[in-house]
Design a protein around this motif. Structure first.
Motif, PDB file in Angstrom:
ATOM      1  N   LEU A 168       0.848  -1.185   0.000  1.00 58.12           N
ATOM      2  CA  LEU A 168       0.000   0.000   0.000  1.00 58.12           C
ATOM      3  C   LEU A 168       0.886   1.239   0.000  1.00 58.12           C
ATOM      4  CD1 LEU A 168      -3.092   0.739   0.206  1.00 58.12           C
ATOM      5  CD2 LEU A 168      -2.543   1.392   2.557  1.00 58.12           C
ATOM      6  N   VAL A 169       0.547   2.200  -0.856  1.00 57.35           N
ATOM      7  CA  VAL A 169       1.321   3.438  -0.987  1.00 57.35           C
ATOM      8  C   VAL A 169       0.503   4.585  -0.406  1.00 57.35           C
ATOM      9  CG1 VAL A 169       2.608   4.901  -2.571  1.00 57.35           C
ATOM     10  CG2 VAL A 169       2.273   2.492  -3.124  1.00 57.35           C
ATOM     11  N   LEU A 179       0.423   3.238  11.002  1.00 57.87           N
ATOM     12  CA  LEU A 179       0.259   1.805  11.246  1.00 57.87           C
ATOM     13  C   LEU A 179       1.424   1.022  10.651  1.00 57.87           C
ATOM     14  CD1 LEU A 179      -3.544   1.398  10.388  1.00 57.87           C
ATOM     15  CD2 LEU A 179      -2.481   1.851  12.628  1.00 57.87           C
ATOM     16  N   GLU A 180       1.759  -0.090  11.282  1.00 63.63           N
ATOM     17  CA  GLU A 180       2.819  -0.965  10.771  1.00 63.63           C
ATOM     18  C   GLU A 180       2.308  -1.853   9.644  1.00 63.63           C
ATOM     19  OE1 GLU A 180       6.051  -1.025  11.525  1.00 63.63           O
ATOM     20  OE2 GLU A 180       5.672   0.759  12.757  1.00 63.63           O
ATOM     21  N   GLN A 181       1.037  -2.263   9.733  1.00 64.74           N
ATOM     22  CA  GLN A 181       0.400  -3.095   8.710  1.00 64.74           C
ATOM     23  C   GLN A 181      -1.004  -2.552   8.447  1.00 64.74           C
ATOM     24  OE1 GLN A 181       0.696  -6.991  10.601  1.00 64.74           O
ATOM     25  NE2 GLN A 181       2.254  -7.594   9.099  1.00 64.74           N
ATOM     26  N   ARG A 258       3.302   0.481   3.152  1.00 67.26           N
ATOM     27  CA  ARG A 258       3.044  -0.431   4.261  1.00 67.26           C
ATOM     28  C   ARG A 258       2.597  -1.784   3.697  1.00 67.26           C
ATOM     29  NH1 ARG A 258       5.476   2.946   6.223  1.00 67.26           N
ATOM     30  NH2 ARG A 258       4.985   4.334   7.979  1.00 67.26           N
ATOM     31  N   PRO A 259       2.944  -2.884   4.369  1.00 66.16           N
ATOM     32  CA  PRO A 259       2.471  -4.200   3.921  1.00 66.16           C
ATOM     33  C   PRO A 259       0.974  -4.352   4.145  1.00 66.16           C
ATOM     34  CG  PRO A 259       3.644  -4.397   6.003  1.00 66.16           C
ATOM     35  CD  PRO A 259       3.821  -2.975   5.557  1.00 66.16           C
ATOM     36  N   GLY A 267       0.853 -11.092   3.887  1.00 68.08           N
ATOM     37  CA  GLY A 267       0.944 -10.018   2.913  1.00 68.08           C
ATOM     38  C   GLY A 267       0.427 -10.454   1.552  1.00 68.08           C
ATOM     39  N   VAL A 268       0.475  -9.537   0.578  1.00 70.79           N
ATOM     40  CA  VAL A 268      -0.014  -9.816  -0.772  1.00 70.79           C
ATOM     41  C   VAL A 268       1.180  -9.981  -1.706  1.00 70.79           C
ATOM     42  CG1 VAL A 268      -1.328  -8.931  -2.740  1.00 70.79           C
ATOM     43  CG2 VAL A 268      -2.170  -8.581  -0.398  1.00 70.79           C
TER      44      VAL A 268
END
Length: 299
Positions: A168-169, A179-181, A258-259, A267-268
């Protein structure tokens, strides 16, 4: 009737100045050269060569035929060579499309090398944003497709390239940047900035939002990666891009990434493929491109 053999005969006569020497070049007898010449002169009822001069000289009519020979014979030679290259798969047209718009960053060096090594192959490009690019490939409208979808379609072959993470950008000042994720629920109020393809073909929707039963509030599209990043940096929305693309803009400080936290927490991740028709795999210039792709490493 004027034929290619007559043009070759007159060129040999001009080059050597005698029937005997011309016959040696043409791998025939001197009488055969004389017979061809008389045959042409009798057909048009005009003299082409002054036989009494040493070396042989040409009449105005003979010079006209030589001008034709100088124009036509090189074209015939080039065409014969092209036909041989085509027959051996060394020449042709390679039409390429990519569903991954940002893939041209790593693909361009390969294309430049391919142009040098396969100069007789015409490279052409088509958009990968069509609704069904795999069927364009199957129907012969394109010859190679860079894709993340290895659809089980009979007649198509998939060459594995490399795996990447879709991240995610965000703008550095976006609230979610703390957020970390990122979970799917975090994005339901967000506008997604994406390339103009069907939403079901976007990694962040197909592999992240839809499995979680979530949707973005809105989707806005642009064809240019630079514009997409600018919109994200201006807090007009968020985006999902391959990790190698995000890294470049993160280094510049324009955005952060972020992942995406899936249900399994992994993750993706997406696998990239080069899809071709199985019927064209053994063509030499297609094999040449496949060999260059074999050596590719993730950017």
């Amino acid at each position: 009737m004027l034929e290619l053999r007559h043009l070759n005969t007159l060129k040999a006569l001009r080059a050597h100045g005698s029937l005997a020497a011309a016959a040696e070049e043409l791998h025939v007898t001197a009488s055969a050269v004389s017979h061809q010449l008389k045959e042409l002169e009798n057909y048009y009822d005009i003299s082409l060569v002054n036989r009494r001069t040493r070396p042989l000289s040409f009449t105005p009519a003979g010079l006209e035929v030589l001008k034709l020979a100088d124009s036509i014979l090189p074209q015939v030679t080039r065409t014969k060579m092209s036909l041989k290259r085509l027959a051996h798969g060394q020449a042709g047209r390679l039409r390429l499309a990519s569903e991954c718009h940002s893939c041209f960053d790593w693909l361009m060096p390969i294309l430049n090398k391919y142009r040098r090594e396969w100069s007789d192959v015409e490279l052409d490009f088509a958009t990968g944003f069509e609704p069904e690019p795999h069927h364009l490939l199957l129907e012969g409208d394109i010859d190679l497709l860079i894709t993340t979808s290895d659809l089980p379609i009979e007649g198509l072959h998939y060459q594995r390239l490399f795996e990447y993470e879709s991240r995610l950008v965000l703008s550095p000042t976006h609230p979610l940047a703390k957020l970390e994720q990122i979970t799917a629920s975090d994005l339901t109020a967000e506008t997604l900035i994406a390339y103009p393809v069907e939403s079901k073909r976007l990694d962040v929707i197909a592999k992240f939002m839809s499995p979680a039963g979530k949707e973005f509030a809105k989707i806005r599209t642009t064809e240019l990666t630079a514009m997409l990043v600018q919109l994200v940096a201006s807090e007009r929305g968020v985006a999902a891009l391959p990790d190698w693309v995000v890294a470049e803009y993160e280094r510049k400080g324009w955005v952060v990434s972020r992942p995406l936290k899936t249900e399994n927490g992994l993750g993706v991740y997406c696998q990239l493929y080069a899809a071709t028709r199985t019927s064209s795999m053994n063509t030499a210039y297609m094999q040449g491109f496949a060999n260059l792709l074999e050596g590719i490493v993730k950017p």
